[in-house]
Write a protein that holds these residues in place. Structure first.
Motif, PDB file in Angstrom:
ATOM      1  N   ARG A   1       1.591   7.185  -9.094  1.00 42.86           N
ATOM      2  CA  ARG A   1       0.910   6.443  -8.034  1.00 42.86           C
ATOM      3  C   ARG A   1       0.662   7.348  -6.846  1.00 42.86           C
ATOM      4  NH1 ARG A   1       4.446   1.744  -9.042  1.00 42.86           N
ATOM      5  NH2 ARG A   1       5.867   2.487  -7.434  1.00 42.86           N
ATOM      6  N   GLY A   2      -0.569   7.308  -6.336  1.00 47.72           N
ATOM      7  CA  GLY A   2      -0.850   8.106  -5.161  1.00 47.72           C
ATOM      8  C   GLY A   2      -1.209   9.536  -5.524  1.00 47.72           C
TER       9      GLY A   2
ATOM     10  N   PHE B   1       0.840  -1.208   0.000  1.00 40.85           N
ATOM     11  CA  PHE B   1       0.000   0.000   0.000  1.00 40.85           C
ATOM     12  C   PHE B   1       0.869   1.249   0.000  1.00 40.85           C
ATOM     13  CE2 PHE B   1      -2.988   2.957   2.334  1.00 40.85           C
ATOM     14  CZ  PHE B   1      -3.815   3.152   1.241  1.00 40.85           C
TER      15      PHE B   1
ATOM     16  N   ARG C   1       6.081   5.977 -10.266  1.00 41.78           N
ATOM     17  CA  ARG C   1       5.942   6.198  -8.824  1.00 41.78           C
ATOM     18  C   ARG C   1       5.294   7.544  -8.533  1.00 41.78           C
ATOM     19  NH1 ARG C   1       7.713   9.497  -5.189  1.00 41.78           N
ATOM     20  NH2 ARG C   1       9.596  10.032  -6.312  1.00 41.78           N
TER      21      ARG C   1
ATOM     22  N   MET D   1      -5.131   4.116  -4.819  1.00 39.90           N
ATOM     23  CA  MET D   1      -5.455   2.690  -4.772  1.00 39.90           C
ATOM     24  C   MET D   1      -5.972   2.334  -3.390  1.00 39.90           C
ATOM     25  SD  MET D   1      -4.195  -0.302  -6.735  1.00 39.90           S
ATOM     26  CE  MET D   1      -4.881  -1.934  -6.494  1.00 39.90           C
TER      27      MET D   1
ATOM     28  N   THR E   1       2.207  11.012   2.764  1.00 35.05           N
ATOM     29  CA  THR E   1       1.732  10.830   1.388  1.00 35.05           C
ATOM     30  C   THR E   1       1.453  12.177   0.727  1.00 35.05           C
ATOM     31  OG1 THR E   1       0.656   8.868   2.265  1.00 35.05           O
ATOM     32  CG2 THR E   1       0.134   9.476   0.000  1.00 35.05           C
TER      33      THR E   1
ATOM     34  N   THR F   1       4.625  13.877  -0.162  1.00 30.71           N
ATOM     35  CA  THR F   1       5.334  13.248  -1.276  1.00 30.71           C
ATOM     36  C   THR F   1       4.848  13.804  -2.610  1.00 30.71           C
ATOM     37  OG1 THR F   1       5.540  11.224   0.030  1.00 30.71           O
ATOM     38  CG2 THR F   1       5.910  11.021  -2.326  1.00 30.71           C
ATOM     39  N   HIS F   2       3.563  14.118  -2.645  1.00 27.96           N
ATOM     40  CA  HIS F   2       2.968  14.475  -3.937  1.00 27.96           C
ATOM     41  C   HIS F   2       2.626  15.952  -4.081  1.00 27.96           C
ATOM     42  CE1 HIS F   2       2.815  10.317  -4.997  1.00 27.96           C
ATOM     43  NE2 HIS F   2       2.125  10.020  -3.917  1.00 27.96           N
TER      44      HIS F   2
ATOM     45  N   ARG G   1       3.673   1.527  -1.421  1.00 24.46           N
ATOM     46  CA  ARG G   1       4.120   1.692  -2.801  1.00 24.46           C
ATOM     47  C   ARG G   1       2.982   2.244  -3.655  1.00 24.46           C
ATOM     48  NH1 ARG G   1       6.124  -3.742  -4.938  1.00 24.46           N
ATOM     49  NH2 ARG G   1       6.777  -2.504  -6.705  1.00 24.46           N
ATOM     50  N   ALA G   2       1.764   1.748  -3.402  1.00 23.62           N
ATOM     51  CA  ALA G   2       0.615   2.235  -4.177  1.00 23.62           C
ATOM     52  C   ALA G   2       0.347   3.700  -3.899  1.00 23.62           C
ATOM     53  CB  ALA G   2      -0.622   1.399  -3.851  1.00 23.62           C
ATOM     54  N   ARG G   3       0.786   4.178  -2.736  1.00 21.76           N
ATOM     55  CA  ARG G   3       0.619   5.610  -2.437  1.00 21.76           C
ATOM     56  C   ARG G   3       1.705   6.438  -3.103  1.00 21.76           C
ATOM     57  NH1 ARG G   3       1.145   6.538   3.421  1.00 21.76           N
ATOM     58  NH2 ARG G   3       1.618   4.364   3.855  1.00 21.76           N
ATOM     59  N   GLY G   4       2.630   5.793  -3.772  1.00 20.82           N
ATOM     60  CA  GLY G   4       3.649   6.529  -4.510  1.00 20.82           C
ATOM     61  C   GLY G   4       4.779   7.058  -3.651  1.00 20.82           C
ATOM     62  N   LEU G   5       4.942   6.499  -2.440  1.00 17.93           N
ATOM     63  CA  LEU G   5       6.066   6.945  -1.611  1.00 17.93           C
ATOM     64  C   LEU G   5       7.374   6.554  -2.294  1.00 17.93           C
ATOM     65  CD1 LEU G   5       4.872   5.956   1.961  1.00 17.93           C
ATOM     66  CD2 LEU G   5       4.499   8.069   0.703  1.00 17.93           C
ATOM     67  N   THR G   6       8.423   7.299  -2.000  1.00 18.99           N
ATOM     68  CA  THR G   6       9.707   6.996  -2.634  1.00 18.99           C
ATOM     69  C   THR G   6      10.247   5.686  -2.072  1.00 18.99           C
ATOM     70  OG1 THR G   6      10.875   8.212  -0.944  1.00 18.99           O
ATOM     71  CG2 THR G   6      10.298   9.424  -2.935  1.00 18.99           C
TER      72      THR G   6
ATOM     73  N   ILE H   1      -1.590   0.483 -12.175  1.00 23.13           N
ATOM     74  CA  ILE H   1      -0.842   1.334 -11.250  1.00 23.13           C
ATOM     75  C   ILE H   1       0.653   1.003 -11.277  1.00 23.13           C
ATOM     76  CG2 ILE H   1      -1.040  -0.079  -9.158  1.00 23.13           C
ATOM     77  CD1 ILE H   1      -1.944   2.497  -7.735  1.00 23.13           C
TER      78      ILE H   1
ATOM     79  N   LEU I   1      -6.259   8.159   2.424  1.00 24.51           N
ATOM     80  CA  LEU I   1      -4.895   8.089   1.878  1.00 24.51           C
ATOM     81  C   LEU I   1      -4.929   8.013   0.359  1.00 24.51           C
ATOM     82  CD1 LEU I   1      -3.286   5.698   4.452  1.00 24.51           C
ATOM     83  CD2 LEU I   1      -2.242   7.812   3.659  1.00 24.51           C
ATOM     84  N   ALA I   2      -5.932   7.286  -0.175  1.00 25.13           N
ATOM     85  CA  ALA I   2      -5.994   7.114  -1.623  1.00 25.13           C
ATOM     86  C   ALA I   2      -6.366   8.413  -2.328  1.00 25.13           C
ATOM     87  CB  ALA I   2      -6.982   6.006  -1.972  1.00 25.13           C
TER      88      ALA I   2
END
Lengths: 326, 332, 323
Positions: free
Chosen positions: B89-90, A222, B86, B95, B117, B120-121, A224-229, B56, B168-169
């Protein structure tokens, strides 16, 4: 949390009483305490008088209570070899052992974790294969052989490091430390590596196995799915979760590091409790053996207790619901 | 017509094993428009979850995307380098996984996981991110979010944890949410709440949703369109009302017949005989042919492609109006 | 008769053909032997282990002198360096120590002692641990609680500490001047008492699982006595893990014996084991006489490494989950 700590503390006291019984039996039955006082050519009548004065004709439970009461005040009798109170001898040598054990543990933790994390994240590299070979050797070579090998390399052949003793020590109150002088630090290097190598191997294997396990979990997927580094996932999430069980093992290992120091201290003639104990075994100095057993058990039990409490602090789940993984 | 948020074309996913290569996804194509909910149903192993993971970019070795294209709002994303996918994603695709009990890291406060999270984005300060985290928790229906933000995952119930997972998603305002069995692990009473939450979020933010589930009831309630998957292929895809009430593909018929209804009390539930073939033993032609009541010779040799049939597209030779031989000739 | 019967028709012949070398063939066909042949490292380790055992068994035939017999040692032969060096002298292949003892012969005899103590220690620990584990698992209740509590407490203490304590107490009880053979017995007991816990835990775990199975109920039903059920039916089911523990324990027991002897609490100088030889040699390291310590050290390390490799392989091969 409080109930948990209390239960652990009661268990710890139980263990200490059990060890106390063993120590007392050794002290009372395996060795003759009268020998502490008198010399070998003392006549039998005089011995009998000493025996009475020491209370050795009292019922055994009374003697046990007395021994335990004395031990609680760190009175362990008199050494056969040195004719000195055992507690003085132990206290004098404890700093050397604790310092060595602490340095060895730090060495084992730092390198064990680094090597374990690396070999979990880069599974098929040459360096990983090398680490695994090192770990096999670390488990297979007896500690004293590693010590001898290091001495041969760095003392005999290269002459870089001292092969025995603590170097110059600085006295701070009753504590003596070798950490503040250059020769003291140099003297610590080889014994710490020798003592820590086995624990390092153990920690490396554990970290690797745990890390591989954690990397397969849903919360890492999860993350990784959140796009964390990758860095945040590996060194934030995965490492923290890996280290929880590692703390427990490493903490518990500190106890056995102190016991294993017996071997290292003998190889490097390190003036610690372990060396004292080995000499006691060689010379059948029962009061020292019994006292060492009690002291080491006390350290073990205290560490176990501290680790248990630490564990609940690190893992929030345990703070409310007390259950320990098997 | 605007560009769909997600567009998948002829997707193929393979898993390399020591003995052979298993094809988990075999030529799947579909679109999801802005604000649309596409339900994906099928038995376990039909390839629903793998499709979601492929979109994804989380297919791990020994699996790999072997063919086809995936477009996100018109940009191709399936062949991006790991670092770029990457970033998507997010941020652009959120997801939600099946089990909220294991999706959250037990050692971190939920607030920290959300703030991490967000930051990060999005280019936000710690305080701004935290404020946004509180807002998000409020939006997904967590009571007293300013207090609960500092709680650990184990202090929430399963349903509440799934709300946190949803927060979170959606925390970086994604264009697409992939929800992989989001209600399967939850109590029945909580399922409806989570479903309506996902539906509301999709509507409010115009987010496209790909809802993977094996529960036809959930699909019927939530989705605009539905894709029925079987053995790594789409058997039938179309508007949810039409597919539920008038399924064309024999497998979809069987699937709809297996839903209990309140209206038809005395009707026996229909059962599909047999079970889905393993990936290593998919029969040639139509993968459903050994279980199909309407099977004929062509089904055993010729693989049906999805063809438009009214509002549906269906991959079944029963609905293929072009003659078999002719099709062969044009292909050659 | 259809085709389906054909395979069965071959059957009557097959067992007859196999019966002569049946067990051997089965063993060669087995998964374990297959995984053994797959791993070159394991084969080398097995060969080295067997070599060490052979060296130990035929020590008296291979050695140029009996290092335990003071009459055969001559001080004029002391501290000779290995044969290939400038000062080397025949027949002292690996040189001699300060008493004129041939290092090669001493290693062979020392190996014998290390292996005897190791094997007997493992047998003692195994017997004790299996017995206590069977009792704990089968009887349960307070006895189980007591045995496992002792095991838990003992497990927090390293084996070497326990072995040293047992050794010290034995010396104190029997007087400090034990002869070499008694010392050997004390070492076996000390090692046995240090390593029983793992066997007990493993056996107990298996017994807990097995004793609820139908075949045990059936055996009870036909009136077999409890010890017989445990030994004949339950114990064989635990042999796999026990074998793995025993192999790894053999390495640990040899290390422990060597360590005790190195610390001066083991075999005496008059009847040295590998550990004793290393302790003696260590004193001459600074004088440059490296061979007195190096060769016993290499022998010990090689022995332990090969046994550990065998143990690792055995653990993986017997664990179907890892296959």
């Amino acid at each position: 949390m409080l109930a948990f700590t209390l239960r652990r503390a009661i268990q710890a006291i139980g263990v200490m009483i059990a060890v106390g019984v063993i120590a007392f039996s050794m002290f009372r039955f395996a060795g003759d305490p009268v020998n502490q006082i008198v010399s070998l050519d003392t006549p039998a009548a005089e011995r009998e008088a000493v025996r009475k004065s020491l209370g050795l004709d009292d019922p055994v439970p009374v003697q046990f209570a007395r021994y335990f009461g004395n031990a609680a005040q760190f009175k362990f009798g008199v050494s056969y070899q040195f004719r000195q109170p055992v507690s003085n001898l132990l206290m004098e040598r404890m700093p050397a052992t604790l310092e060595l054990a602490a340095c060895a543990t730090v060495f084992a933790m730092v390198f064990g974790i680094l090597m374990g994390v690396y070999s979990a994240l880069r599974r098929d590299t040459i360096l990983t294969k090398f680490f695994q070979a090192v770990s096999l050797i670390g488990i297979s070579l007896p500690t004293f052989l590693i010590g001898i090998l290091l001495i041969y390399l760095f003392s005999v052949t290269l002459g870089w490091l001292p092969s025995f003793g603590r170097g110059d020590v600085v006295r701070i109150g009753w504590w003596t430390t070798g950490l503040l002088t250059l020769s003291g630090l140099k003297a610590l290097i080889m014994p710490s590596i020798t003592l820590g190598l086995f624990q390092m191997t153990l920690i490396m294997r554990l970290v690797r196995a745990e890390m591989l396990e954690v990397l397969r979990t849903d919360y890492i997927r999860f993350a990784r799915a959140r796009g964390l580094t990758t860095r945040a996932i590996h060194f934030g999430h995965a490492l923290k979760n890996t280290l929880v069980p590692v703390i427990t093992v490493a903490g518990l290992q500190f106890g056995s590091v102190i016991a294993f120091a017996i071997i290292t201290e003998t190889v490097f003639q390190w003036p610690g409790m372990g060396l004292l104990f080995v000499q006691a075994v060689q010379n059948v100095d029962i009061p020292i053996m019994a006292a060492y057993l009690l002291m080491v058990s006390l350290i073990f039990v205290t560490i176990n207790l501290v680790v248990d409490i630490l564990y609940t602090i690190v893992d929030p789940r345990l703070r409310s619901t007390i259950r320990r993984p098997a | 017509m605007t560009v769909p948020v997600l567009s998948v074309r002829n997707l193929e996913v393979e898993f390399l094993t020591r003995r052979s290569t298993l094809r988990a996804i075999n030529g799947v194509s579909f679109d999801i428009a802005k604000g649309e909910v596409l339900g994906v149903v099928g038995e376990s192993g039909a390839g629903k979850s793998v499709t979601g993971l492929a979109v994804i970019g989380l297919i791990d070795p020994p699996g790999r995307i072997a063919g086809g294209e995936i477009y996100l709002s018109g940009t191709r994303i399936d062949h991006l380098p790991p670092e770029e996918i990457r970033r998507i994603r997010g941020k652009r695709i959120g997801m939600i996984f099946q089990d909220p009990l294991t999706s959250l890291n037990p050692l971190y406060r939920i607030g920290d996981q959300i703030v991490e999270t967000i930051r990060t984005h999005m280019n936000l300060s710690e305080t701004a991110a935290r404020k946004r985290a509180v807002d998000l928790l409020a939006e997904v229906g967590i009571p007293a979010p300013d207090k609960r933000i500092d709680a650990y995952p184990h202090e929430f119930s399963g349903g509440m944890r799934q709300r946190v997972v949803i927060a979170l998603a959606i925390c970086a305002e994604p264009e697409l949410i992939i929800a992989d069995e989001p209600t399967t692990a939850l109590d029945v009473s909580v399922q409806a709440q989570i479903i309506s939450l996902i539906k509301r979020l999709g509507r409010d933010h115009g987010t496209a949703v790909m809802l993977v589930t094996h529960d036809m009831g959930v699909i019927a309630e939530t989705s605009d369109r539905v894709a029925v998957m079987y053995s790594g292929r789409i058997a039938e895809i179309g508007p949810v009302q039409d597919v539920v009430q008038n399924p064309l593909h024999p497998y979809a018929k069987g699937l709809m017949g297996a839903i209990p209804t309140l209206a038809g009390e005395d009707k026996r539930l229909v059962q599909i005989p047999g079970s889905m073939p393993r990936l290593s033993a998919i029969p040639p032609g139509c993968p459903f042919n050994p279980r199909c009541a309407f099977v004929f010779d062509r089904c055993r040799v010729d693989r049906p492609e999805p063809l438009k049939h009214g509002s549906h597209a269906v991959a079944c030779h029963l609905f293929d109006t072009t003659p078999h031989e002719a099709a062969k000739e044009t292909a050659a | 008769m259809s085709d389906a019967v054909v395979p069965h028709r071959v059957e009557p012949n097959a067992p007859a053909a196999r019966s002569g070398t049946g067990w051997l063939k089965r063993a060669l066909d087995s998964d374990i032997f297959y995984s053994f042949r797959r791993s070159r490292m394991t084969m080398v380790a097995a060969a080295v282990t067997i070599l060490f055992f052979l060296l130990a068994i035929f020590a008296s035939q291979l050695a140029v002198q009996n290092p335990f017999d003071p009459a055969q040692l001559q001080l004029m032969n002391s501290r000779i360096s290995p044969l290939w060096t400038a000062e080397g002298q025949s027949p002292f292949l690996l040189g001699t120590d300060e008493q004129g003892r041939d290092v090669f012969s001493a290693i062979l005899y020392g190996l014998r002692i290390s292996l005897v103590v190791g094997v007997l220690g493992v047998i003692f620990a195994g017997t004790l641990g299996i017995t206590l584990g069977l009792i704990a698992g089968y009887v349960g209740g307070a006895i189980d609680g007591l045995i496992m509590r002792i095991a838990d407490v003992q497990l927090t203490f390293p084996a070497i500490l326990i072995a040293l304590l047992v050794n010290g107490v034995a010396k104190s009880v029997f007087g400090n001047r034990l002869d070499a053979m008694s010392t050997l017995a004390v070492l076996v007991v000390a090692i046995g008492l240090s390593f029983w816990v793992q066997y007990a835990r493993t056996v107990r775990g298996s017994v807990m699982v097995e004793k609820n199975k139908d075949y045990v109920a059936a055996a009870q039903l036909i009136g077999l006595p409890a010890p017989k059920i445990m030994l004949r039916h339950v114990l064989p089911n635990t042999m796999g893990p026990i074998l793995v523990i025993a192999t790894i324990n053999l390495a640990l027991a040899i290390i422990t014996e060597a360590t005790l002897s190195f610390l001066g609490a083991g075999m005496p100088d008059t009847m040295p084991s590998l550990g004793t030889l290393i302790r003696i040699g260590n004193n001459y390291l600074f004088a440059g006489e490296w061979w007195i310590v190096a060769f016993p050290g290499i022998a010990l390390a090689g022995l332990i490494l090969s046994i550990n490799l065998l143990g690792d392989w055995l653990r993986d091969a017997l664990n179907p989950k890892l296959r």
